[in-house]
Write a protein that holds these residues in place. Structure first.
Motif, PDB file in Angstrom:
ATOM      1  N   ILE A   1       0.844  -1.205   0.000  1.00  0.00           N
ATOM      2  CA  ILE A   1       0.000   0.000   0.000  1.00  0.00           C
ATOM      3  C   ILE A   1       0.880   1.255   0.000  1.00  0.00           C
ATOM      4  CG2 ILE A   1      -1.620   1.345   1.410  1.00  0.00           C
ATOM      5  CD1 ILE A   1      -3.010  -1.336   2.055  1.00  0.00           C
ATOM      6  N   GLU A   2       1.941   1.257   0.800  1.00  0.00           N
ATOM      7  CA  GLU A   2       2.876   2.388   0.818  1.00  0.00           C
ATOM      8  C   GLU A   2       3.477   2.607  -0.556  1.00  0.00           C
ATOM      9  OE1 GLU A   2       3.915   5.314   2.610  1.00  0.00           O
ATOM     10  OE2 GLU A   2       2.410   4.258   3.752  1.00  0.00           O
ATOM     11  N   HIS A   3       3.877   1.524  -1.202  1.00  0.00           N
ATOM     12  CA  HIS A   3       4.466   1.599  -2.545  1.00  0.00           C
ATOM     13  C   HIS A   3       3.451   2.175  -3.533  1.00  0.00           C
ATOM     14  CE1 HIS A   3       6.865   0.459  -6.028  1.00  0.00           C
ATOM     15  NE2 HIS A   3       5.747  -0.040  -6.549  1.00  0.00           N
ATOM     16  N   ILE A   4       2.229   1.717  -3.466  1.00  0.00           N
ATOM     17  CA  ILE A   4       1.184   2.205  -4.377  1.00  0.00           C
ATOM     18  C   ILE A   4       0.953   3.692  -4.152  1.00  0.00           C
ATOM     19  CG2 ILE A   4      -1.280   2.053  -4.914  1.00  0.00           C
ATOM     20  CD1 ILE A   4      -1.023  -1.012  -4.343  1.00  0.00           C
ATOM     21  N   LYS A   5       0.888   4.144  -2.914  1.00  0.00           N
ATOM     22  CA  LYS A   5       0.652   5.567  -2.614  1.00  0.00           C
ATOM     23  C   LYS A   5       1.794   6.444  -3.149  1.00  0.00           C
ATOM     24  CE  LYS A   5      -0.232   5.827   1.821  1.00  0.00           C
ATOM     25  NZ  LYS A   5      -0.685   5.710   3.220  1.00  0.00           N
TER      26      LYS A   5
END
Length: 163
Positions: free
Chosen positions: A151-155
């Protein structure tokens, strides 16, 4: 004068070896035969488990690469050995996670008294070099463990969020 005649029976010496020595030799041969069986099975199990891990991380990496996330790479190092069985591992460098394939010792294997790995295995997932690993069974299990990082990577990658 009296003459006494008697007969003494002594077990025959068999080429300088006693029957006890023969039993030692037979026991040593049997143990070596068991070890040979164990080593052959464990070497092959290591090869098969390594291929299973490669196939597993390939599936995981297909999912991770779809968002440009780092991928697991198979380690050249083999894990701790036990009678020629070696576990394998794959590493995700950033963040630093490992997936291990660990063989299960077949305690009911009748052809050898030595530690023999006849095929059963499980996957373990852990952070860094921590000894506290968790069992995972599926690609989704691994992705769930990586949820926060994914999720951090996607954001951070707005083009993924925008599509």
């Amino acid at each position: 004068m009296k003459t006494y005649k008697f007969k003494v029976e002594v077990p025959e010496v068999n080429n300088g070896k006693s029957s006890l020595m023969d039993s030692f030799i037979n026991e040593a041969r049997d143990e070596q035969r068991q070890l040979d069986i164990t080593h052959k099975i464990n070497k092959k199990t290591t090869e098969v488990h390594r291929q299973i891990l490669i196939d597993f991380i390939t599936e995981i990496n297909e999912e991770l690469s779809s968002i440009g996330f780092n991928e697991f790479k198979l380690s050249d190092e083999l894990g701790h050995g036990n009678n020629y069985y070696y576990g394998s591992q794959a590493r995700l460098q950033v963040p630093f996670y490992n997936i291990y394939i660990v063989g299960e010792n077949d305690r009911k294997f009748e052809d050898s008294k030595y530690t023999t790995f006849t095929g059963k295995y499980e996957f373990k997932f852990g952070y860094g070099s921590s000894e506290y690993t968790q069992r995972v069974k599926t690609v989704d299990d691994v992705l769930t463990k990586l949820k926060d990082e994914i999720i951090e990577h996607i954001k951070k990658n707005r083009e993924i969020v925008a599509s």
